[in-house]
Design a protein around this motif. Structure first.
Motif, short mmCIF file in Angstrom:
data_model
loop_
_atom_site.label_atom_id
_atom_site.label_comp_id
_atom_site.label_asym_id
_atom_site.label_seq_id
_atom_site.Cartn_x
_atom_site.Cartn_y
_atom_site.Cartn_z
N ALA A 287 -10.21 -38.57 -0.84
CA ALA A 287 -9.72 -39.19 0.39
C ALA A 287 -9.62 -40.70 0.22
O ALA A 287 -10.31 -41.29 -0.62
CB ALA A 287 -10.66 -38.85 1.55
N VAL A 289 -9.72 -44.70 1.82
CA VAL A 289 -10.35 -45.56 2.82
C VAL A 289 -9.82 -46.98 2.60
O VAL A 289 -9.18 -47.26 1.58
CB VAL A 289 -11.89 -45.55 2.70
CG1 VAL A 289 -12.46 -44.17 2.98
CG2 VAL A 289 -12.34 -46.04 1.32
N GLY A 297 -16.03 -44.47 0.57
CA GLY A 297 -15.13 -43.36 0.30
C GLY A 297 -15.74 -41.97 0.40
O GLY A 297 -15.11 -41.05 0.95
N VAL A 299 -17.81 -40.77 2.37
CA VAL A 299 -17.95 -40.34 3.76
C VAL A 299 -16.74 -39.53 4.21
O VAL A 299 -16.86 -38.61 5.03
CB VAL A 299 -18.17 -41.56 4.69
CG1 VAL A 299 -18.06 -41.16 6.16
CG2 VAL A 299 -19.53 -42.18 4.42
N GLU A 300 -15.59 -39.85 3.68
CA GLU A 300 -14.38 -39.11 4.01
C GLU A 300 -14.19 -37.89 3.10
O GLU A 300 -13.69 -36.85 3.53
CB GLU A 300 -13.16 -40.02 3.90
CG GLU A 300 -13.16 -41.19 4.86
CD GLU A 300 -13.11 -40.72 6.31
OE1 GLU A 300 -12.46 -39.70 6.59
OE2 GLU A 300 -13.72 -41.38 7.17
N ALA A 301 -14.56 -38.01 1.83
CA ALA A 301 -14.32 -36.93 0.86
C ALA A 301 -15.31 -35.78 0.98
O ALA A 301 -14.94 -34.60 0.85
CB ALA A 301 -14.34 -37.49 -0.56
N ARG A 304 -14.62 -32.97 3.57
CA ARG A 304 -13.47 -32.17 3.16
C ARG A 304 -13.85 -31.16 2.07
O ARG A 304 -13.44 -30.01 2.10
CB ARG A 304 -12.34 -33.07 2.66
CG ARG A 304 -11.81 -34.03 3.71
CD ARG A 304 -10.62 -34.82 3.18
NE ARG A 304 -10.25 -35.90 4.10
CZ ARG A 304 -9.17 -36.66 3.96
NH1 ARG A 304 -8.35 -36.45 2.94
NH2 ARG A 304 -8.91 -37.62 4.84
N GLN A 335 -24.48 -42.56 7.02
CA GLN A 335 -23.34 -42.12 7.83
C GLN A 335 -23.25 -40.60 7.90
O GLN A 335 -22.86 -40.04 8.92
CB GLN A 335 -22.04 -42.70 7.26
CG GLN A 335 -21.87 -44.19 7.49
CD GLN A 335 -21.81 -44.56 8.96
OE1 GLN A 335 -22.70 -45.22 9.49
NE2 GLN A 335 -20.76 -44.14 9.62
N CYS A 385 -17.61 -43.14 -4.91
CA CYS A 385 -16.56 -44.00 -4.38
C CYS A 385 -15.64 -44.39 -5.54
O CYS A 385 -16.00 -44.25 -6.71
CB CYS A 385 -17.14 -45.24 -3.72
SG CYS A 385 -18.16 -46.28 -4.81
#
Length: 399
Positions: A287, A289, A297, A299-301, A304, A335, A385
């Motif tokens: 993902a 960011v 990074g 946190v988004e990946a 998923r 987070q 990240c």
């Protein structure tokens, strides 16, 4: 006619010890490190028809100079693999090694190959600066406010993460100290022995009568962990990226040299060779960011990847979260609400080092080794990240 997606299994994973930049591997070529782990991982399966390897996919964050010219193909030939085996080098910066594992698994899952090797190699001793031999950023970056973060040094992005997510200097130093303590305890307990393929470093020295003497040293232990690391010592270090910052050399990942390789098979290949796998590749996600806070990074990946695997964070008993900086690792953990006891139980990159494009393959070896030691560990994850603002995560299941 559509094909049914099949499972991809990890059969073996090995790595070199990780050396500090300009340390034990300062005169070792990255293609030689790669050849070493490729030979070692193939040797894990006696009777393997190496000519049947579908591809060798190798991650490298700085594919130039000594690790340029498609180092994957060069490394596999140096390893003595048959000429018919192809190789390709890929680059997703710090996630290159994990991307190689994911791409190899995809080839198997789609039925395009039965045997694949994923690997990574990086010599930061060979690179004169962290961003390679010649950096030439597009000038337009500096004129675009939304993209200026691409030009930030990684340390500055860590400072921005620390400020945005309220990660204190004290917490960063405590996290760094824990990384060294865990890594040293793991070395003392012998937890890395099964995954490390010792590397013989040869040094040419002047001998008697104008002759050249060859000295050999077998390196079998990671060089980075410091037994003398202390809270007091870390607290004395000055910030190196911002005058009033909190990110220091002590709470940042070490620049390192190393390589790792992972052998993957389909179920058909497992039966053909009579091999029992150590893990199933469950999922992978990446993902984007904002580049200026690239450290966040994962946190988004991670969500998923977990969703793709059909599991929750509570199901994951072991996570290898790359410690690019203590600031970003702590921000990610907070987070997502990650259990600190399940993250980097044997230490992370602050102590063990971070040879960029090789790290994903190296940490895969650490994870599957942990799965072999602990029958109760069902799901594990690797995440990191990525420079220019991305995150990656892969989920693995013990079988």
């Amino acid at each position: 006619m559509s094909k049914q997606i099949q499972d991809a299994y990890i059969v073996a994973a090995v790595r070199t010890p990780v050396a500090r930049r300009n340390g034990l591997f300062r005169h070792v070529r990255p293609d030689d490190m790669l050849a070493h782990v490729l030979r070692a991982v193939v040797d894990q399966v006696p009777g393997l028809d190496a000519g049947g390897i579908g591809d060798v996919i190798v991650g490298c964050a700085m594919p130039e100079a000594e690790q340029g010219m498609n180092v994957a193909r060069i490394g596999l030939l140096l390893a003595g693999l048959p000429d018919r085996v192809p190789g390709v080098t890929i680059n997703r910066f710090c996630a290159s090694g994990l991307q190689a594992v994911a791409d190899s698994a995809s080839r198997i899952r789609l039925g395009e190959a039965d045997v694949m090797i994923a690997a990574g190699t990086e010599s930061m001793s060979a690179m004169p600066q962290i961003m390679g031999n010649k950096v030439s950023l597009n000038p337009a970056i500096f004129a675009q406010k939304e993209n200026i973060g691409i030009a930030y040094g990684m340390g500055l992005t860590a400072e921005k993460v620390a400020a945005k997510y309220g990660v204190s200097r004290e917490d960063q130093d405590a996290f760094a100290l824990q990384s060294h303590q865990r890594a040293n305890a793991a070395i003392e307990a012998g937890h890395f022995r099964a995954e490390i393929a010792p590397y013989a470093v040869r040094t040419h020295l002047p001998g008697e009568g104008g002759t050249v003497r060859v000295a050999e040293r077998l390196v079998d232990t990671d060089e980075g962990p410091r037994a003398d690391a202390s809270a007091e010592g870390l607290a004395k270090l000055k910030p190196v990226f911002a005058a009033r910052g909190s990110v220091t050399a002590g709470n940042s990942s070490q620049m390192s040299d190393g390589a790792g390789a992972v052998l993957l098979m389909s179920e058909a290949a497992l039966k053909r060779y009579g091999v029992r796998p150590v893990a199933r590749f469950a999922s992978f996600a990446v993902a984007g960011v904002p580049p200026e806070i690239m450290g966040i990074g994962p946190v988004e990946a991670i969500p998923r990847a977990l969703a793709a695997a059909g599991v929750t964070l509570a199901d994951v008993g072991w996570t290898e979260l790359n410690e690019a900086f203590a600031a970003q690792a702590l921000a990610v953990m907070r987070q997502l609400g990650m259990d600190p006891a399940r993250v980097n139980p044997l230490g992370g990159a602050i102590a063990l080092g971070h040879p960029l494009g090789a790290t994903g393959a190296i940490r895969t070896a650490t994870l599957v080794s942990a799965m072999q030691r602990d029958p109760g560990l069902r799901f594990g994850m690797i995440s990191m990240c990525i420079g220019t603002g991305m995150g990656a995560a892969g989920v693995f299941e013990r079988v």
